[in-house]
Write a protein that holds these residues in place. Structure first.
Motif, PDB file in Angstrom:
ATOM      1  N   ASP A  33      -6.683   0.476   2.862  1.00 60.65           N
ATOM      2  CA  ASP A  33      -6.026   1.158   3.728  1.00 60.65           C
ATOM      3  C   ASP A  33      -6.348   0.531   5.073  1.00 60.65           C
ATOM      4  O   ASP A  33      -7.360   0.251   5.517  1.00 60.65           O
ATOM      5  CB  ASP A  33      -6.643   2.733   3.881  1.00 60.65           C
ATOM      6  N   VAL A  37      -3.174   4.303   8.165  1.00 56.55           N
ATOM      7  CA  VAL A  37      -3.716   5.544   7.289  1.00 56.55           C
ATOM      8  C   VAL A  37      -4.863   6.079   8.021  1.00 56.55           C
ATOM      9  O   VAL A  37      -4.923   7.384   7.704  1.00 56.55           O
ATOM     10  CB  VAL A  37      -3.994   4.746   5.974  1.00 56.55           C
ATOM     11  N   THR A  54       0.775   8.297  -5.913  1.00 61.85           N
ATOM     12  CA  THR A  54       1.098   6.602  -6.071  1.00 61.85           C
ATOM     13  C   THR A  54       1.967   6.478  -7.306  1.00 61.85           C
ATOM     14  O   THR A  54       2.624   5.278  -7.238  1.00 61.85           O
ATOM     15  CB  THR A  54      -0.349   5.807  -6.136  1.00 61.85           C
ATOM     16  N   VAL A  84       5.318   4.566   1.489  1.00 60.31           N
ATOM     17  CA  VAL A  84       4.209   4.956   2.793  1.00 60.31           C
ATOM     18  C   VAL A  84       4.219   6.550   2.643  1.00 60.31           C
ATOM     19  O   VAL A  84       3.186   7.057   2.842  1.00 60.31           O
ATOM     20  CB  VAL A  84       4.807   4.301   4.210  1.00 60.31           C
ATOM     21  N   LEU A  88       0.581   7.535   1.679  1.00 62.54           N
ATOM     22  CA  LEU A  88      -0.436   7.832   2.890  1.00 62.54           C
ATOM     23  C   LEU A  88      -1.105   9.055   2.884  1.00 62.54           C
ATOM     24  O   LEU A  88      -2.019   9.160   3.160  1.00 62.54           O
ATOM     25  CB  LEU A  88       0.616   7.678   4.036  1.00 62.54           C
ATOM     26  N   GLU A 111       2.409  -2.135  -4.177  1.00 61.91           N
ATOM     27  CA  GLU A 111       2.666  -2.973  -3.034  1.00 61.91           C
ATOM     28  C   GLU A 111       3.359  -4.139  -3.224  1.00 61.91           C
ATOM     29  O   GLU A 111       4.187  -4.665  -2.661  1.00 61.91           O
ATOM     30  CB  GLU A 111       1.433  -3.211  -2.327  1.00 61.91           C
ATOM     31  N   TRP A 164      -2.214  -1.839   3.367  1.00 59.25           N
ATOM     32  CA  TRP A 164      -1.295  -2.175   2.596  1.00 59.25           C
ATOM     33  C   TRP A 164      -0.129  -1.357   3.365  1.00 59.25           C
ATOM     34  O   TRP A 164       1.200  -1.917   3.381  1.00 59.25           O
ATOM     35  CB  TRP A 164      -1.311  -1.254   1.382  1.00 59.25           C
ATOM     36  N   GLU A 165      -0.342  -0.400   4.389  1.00 58.48           N
ATOM     37  CA  GLU A 165       1.012   0.256   4.903  1.00 58.48           C
ATOM     38  C   GLU A 165       1.651  -0.405   5.835  1.00 58.48           C
ATOM     39  O   GLU A 165       2.797  -0.641   5.845  1.00 58.48           O
ATOM     40  CB  GLU A 165       0.413   1.549   5.287  1.00 58.48           C
ATOM     41  N   LEU A 169       5.331  -2.094   6.197  1.00 53.69           N
ATOM     42  CA  LEU A 169       6.246  -1.918   7.051  1.00 53.69           C
ATOM     43  C   LEU A 169       6.745  -3.012   7.997  1.00 53.69           C
ATOM     44  O   LEU A 169       8.122  -3.138   8.311  1.00 53.69           O
ATOM     45  CB  LEU A 169       5.423  -0.655   8.165  1.00 53.69           C
TER      46      LEU A 169
END
Length: 239
Positions: A33, A37, A54, A84, A88, A111, A164-165, A169
């Motif tokens: 994260d 996150v 997930t 996300v 998240l 991902e 990952w987020e 993005l």
């Protein structure tokens, strides 16, 4: 995101509590994260169950791809936002459920699939997509191996690595604006230098004796009561 678990306040911590603490620390570290996150995790209450959420994100990406819904342009933000928004809210969970160990591989697979699907739809160079996936995969492997040796990555690596987020993005915005090749090149080069330099530096500076002692101690804590009893019985018989 997770950092090295802090030492317990009491001189003789409960073994079961320590085992759960280490399990949570490792699984959260494997999630990778990032800053977004961590900034939001405390504001979403108890959060969603990690494995179902997930898995739902992974199935959604597969469905969007199979149905041919993706087109070059702003539509490429959709799979990123789906992942996300679903994953998240799982961050606040302690990841101590029987199947919660599946969360990190499911998340990493989601991902990677999102990166590949968005990249191919945007006609990004395939070799660049491969290199990015390889770099993130190396970081994941390095994190897993190091924590198993009780060598915890520093806090700043998780933030600097974007998580990952933010990686998704950035890729999604780049694809939506038609700049994905440039974005991928810059992101891949940045992550390669970051993860390679930090990993090599950490291993070079490693105190092998201390690391091995820490790893042995954590393995003892992770052993089940049955394993501990069996080991004790074996040692008694030898004596």
């Amino acid at each position: 995101m997770i950092t090295q678990p802090q030492a317990a306040a009491t001189p003789t911590p409960d073994p079961d509590e320590e085992r759960r603490r280490i399990q949570t620390a490792r699984l959260l570290a494997y999630r990778d994260d990032g800053p977004l996150v961590n900034a939001v995790a405390g504001k979403v209450g108890k959060g969603l169950p990690p494995v179902p959420a997930t898995l739902a994100a992974l199935v959604a990406i597969i469905a969007i791809t199979a149905l041919g819904l993706l087109r070059p342009g702003p539509m490429l933000l959709v799979p990123v936002l789906v992942v996300v928004l679903l994953v998240l809210p799982t961050a606040p969970r302690d990841h101590l459920g029987k199947l919660d160990w599946l969360t990190p591989p499911l998340l990493r697979g989601t991902e990677f699939l999102t990166i590949v699907v968005v990249g191919l739809t945007a006609d990004a160079p395939k070799w660049l997509l491969f290199v990015l996936v390889y770099v993130v995969g190396y970081h994941t492997y390095d994190t897993v191996y190091r924590t198993r040796q009780s060598i915890w990555p520093p806090v700043w690596v998780f933030y600097a690595g974007l998580g990952w987020e933010l990686r998704l993005l950035i890729i999604g915005v780049g694809a939506a604006l038609g700049w994905l090749t440039v974005v991928l090149a810059v992101l891949t080069a940045y992550l390669f230098v970051l993860f390679a330099v930090e990993s090599v530096t950490s291993w070079v500076r490693l105190d092998k004796a201390s690391a091995q002692a820490g790893a042995d101690a954590e393995q003892d804590l992770e052993a089940s009561p049955e394993d501990v009893l069996e080991q004790a019985t074996g040692e008694a018989e030898k004596a």
